[in-house]
Design a protein around this motif. Structure first.
Motif, mmCIF file in Angstrom:
data_model
loop_
_atom_site.group_PDB
_atom_site.id
_atom_site.type_symbol
_atom_site.label_atom_id
_atom_site.label_comp_id
_atom_site.label_asym_id
_atom_site.label_seq_id
_atom_site.Cartn_x
_atom_site.Cartn_y
_atom_site.Cartn_z
ATOM 1 N N LEU A 163 44.358 43.165 38.717
ATOM 2 C CA LEU A 163 43.421 43.614 39.830
ATOM 3 C C LEU A 163 42.009 44.227 39.332
ATOM 4 O O LEU A 163 41.047 43.960 39.461
ATOM 5 C CB LEU A 163 43.878 44.831 40.891
ATOM 6 N N VAL A 164 42.327 45.215 38.161
ATOM 7 C CA VAL A 164 41.234 45.748 37.466
ATOM 8 C C VAL A 164 40.307 44.816 36.766
ATOM 9 O O VAL A 164 39.054 44.679 36.994
ATOM 10 C CB VAL A 164 41.604 47.038 36.497
ATOM 11 N N ASN A 165 40.857 43.847 36.226
ATOM 12 C CA ASN A 165 40.314 42.805 35.408
ATOM 13 C C ASN A 165 39.359 41.808 36.278
ATOM 14 O O ASN A 165 38.235 41.253 36.089
ATOM 15 C CB ASN A 165 41.003 42.045 34.458
ATOM 16 N N ALA A 166 40.060 41.550 37.363
ATOM 17 C CA ALA A 166 39.348 40.623 38.456
ATOM 18 C C ALA A 166 38.277 41.210 38.880
ATOM 19 O O ALA A 166 37.292 40.591 39.270
ATOM 20 C CB ALA A 166 40.387 40.236 39.512
ATOM 21 N N SER A 167 38.093 42.499 39.333
ATOM 22 C CA SER A 167 37.097 43.250 39.611
ATOM 23 C C SER A 167 35.902 43.436 38.487
ATOM 24 O O SER A 167 34.639 43.188 38.795
ATOM 25 C CB SER A 167 37.416 44.555 40.205
ATOM 26 N N LEU A 168 36.303 43.434 37.371
ATOM 27 C CA LEU A 168 35.204 43.805 36.427
ATOM 28 C C LEU A 168 34.585 42.404 36.143
ATOM 29 O O LEU A 168 33.481 42.099 35.693
ATOM 30 C CB LEU A 168 35.929 44.350 35.147
ATOM 31 N N GLU A 169 35.561 41.037 35.951
ATOM 32 C CA GLU A 169 34.978 39.858 35.548
ATOM 33 C C GLU A 169 34.108 39.277 36.678
ATOM 34 O O GLU A 169 33.272 38.678 36.384
ATOM 35 C CB GLU A 169 36.074 39.029 35.501
ATOM 36 N N THR A 170 34.547 39.543 38.184
ATOM 37 C CA THR A 170 33.674 38.952 39.229
ATOM 38 C C THR A 170 32.507 39.851 39.559
ATOM 39 O O THR A 170 31.601 39.425 40.070
ATOM 40 C CB THR A 170 34.757 38.529 40.229
ATOM 41 N N GLY A 171 32.555 41.140 38.962
ATOM 42 C CA GLY A 171 31.309 42.162 39.199
ATOM 43 C C GLY A 171 31.510 42.607 40.999
ATOM 44 O O GLY A 171 30.277 42.682 41.308
ATOM 45 N N THR A 172 32.436 42.382 41.502
ATOM 46 C CA THR A 172 32.562 42.626 42.884
ATOM 47 C C THR A 172 33.835 43.786 43.097
ATOM 48 O O THR A 172 34.688 44.048 42.231
ATOM 49 C CB THR A 172 33.181 41.502 43.695
ATOM 50 N N VAL A 173 33.635 44.491 44.255
ATOM 51 C CA VAL A 173 34.550 45.348 44.814
ATOM 52 C C VAL A 173 35.064 45.289 46.033
ATOM 53 O O VAL A 173 34.260 44.994 47.113
ATOM 54 C CB VAL A 173 34.012 47.021 44.422
ATOM 55 N N PRO A 174 36.288 44.797 46.160
ATOM 56 C CA PRO A 174 36.908 44.574 47.588
ATOM 57 C C PRO A 174 36.431 45.953 48.710
ATOM 58 O O PRO A 174 36.299 46.986 48.252
ATOM 59 C CB PRO A 174 38.331 44.479 47.383
#
Length: 278
Positions: A163-174
């Motif tokens: 979850l954390v790396n998905a946010s960091l890689e895409t540059g988005t915050v749900p």
């Protein structure tokens, strides 16, 4: 002698005492047992402090020392009244700030050729981040708290990592990560129905705070490595604090006094913070 053995000695010696045993022997054994219990308690606390680090001293000792805080309830204030007041604070404050009469010259830091690109974190780095956070039991909308993640990290740490790396890689915050629970706290001991007598405490989901910490660590390392922070800045920097700032100021004053110079300390206070004379 352990705590258990100390209690065993006391309980065993109670019987001969009631049957006319030697009271002096009982007192000696009692003192030895209590000394063993205190030694075990000290060793346990020392182990906790060693694992948690010196910055967690108060957190380790608080359950033992206790707290004098009294939880008070706010009566007569509705959630809508609090929300209307909190969202109006920033616009009202901005309206009181006057525009500068002349252009403000800002000295930009040196420019580096390497831009900041937030990188995914490893499992070890993620565990270091989570382990260094306060074990808050607050549960966000997802039902997870920092304490829960710390306790069961071995079981679902890989999910948190994804979850954390998905946010960091895409540059988005749900969007769900941006929803915070606001709790009003009275400013003083007197309970008032006026919303201005409270201050809001914003509690974000645990996963949001973990992701923020991952970005903050990389940003701080980038700023330090490229010398983008002034040496006179002591806030929000590793190994810097109010204490280091006071040491620098004190050292400058003492050096000036030793050189026979006059030391002056000027503090600038913005007009918005000055007390009103009206």
């Amino acid at each position: 002698m352990s705590v258990a053995s100390g209690y065993d000695v006391i309980s065993r010696d109670n019987q001969p005492l009631s049957a006319g045993g030697d009271r002096q022997d009982y007192k000696e054994i009692n003192r030895s047992a209590r000394a063993a219990i205190r030694a075990d308690c000290r060793r346990h606390l020392q182990e906790q402090l060693t694992r948690a680090g010196p910055g967690s001293l108060w957190r380790v000792l608080r359950p033992i020392i206790g707290s004098n805080k009294k939880h008070s309830t706010l009566e007569g204030i509705t959630a809508d009244a609090l929300n209307d007041f909190y969202v109006s604070v920033a616009p009202r404050l901005a309206a009181t700030v006057l525009a500068p009469s002349r252009p403000v010259h800002v000295r930009l830091p040196r420019v580096c050729t390497v831009g900041l690109r937030v990188q995914p974190v490893t499992m070890e780095a993620l565990w270091g981040i989570i382990q260094g956070m306060k074990p808050s039991s607050f549960e966000g909308p997802d039902g997870l708290s920092v304490k829960t993640i710390q306790t069961f990290f071995d079981g679902f740490g890989h999910i948190v990592l994804d979850l954390v790396n998905a946010s960091l890689e895409t540059g988005t915050v749900p969007a769900s990560w941006k929803h915070a629970t606001i709790t009003p706290i009275p400013k003083g001991k007197l309970i008032s129905s006026d919303p201005s007598s409270t201050r809001p405490i914003s509690m974000l989901p645990a996963i949001t705070k973990i992701t923020e910490r991952a970005v903050q660590l990389q940003l701080a390392e980038y700023m330090e490595r490229h010398h983008l922070l002034s040496e006179t800045q002591h806030g929000y920097r590793k190994s810097h604090s109010c204490e280091t700032a006071l040491h620098v100021v004190t050292d400058d004053i003492l050096r000036a006094m030793d050189s026979g110079e006059i030391a002056l300390w000027a503090m600038a206070i913005p007009d918005i913070l000055r007390p009103s004379t009206a």
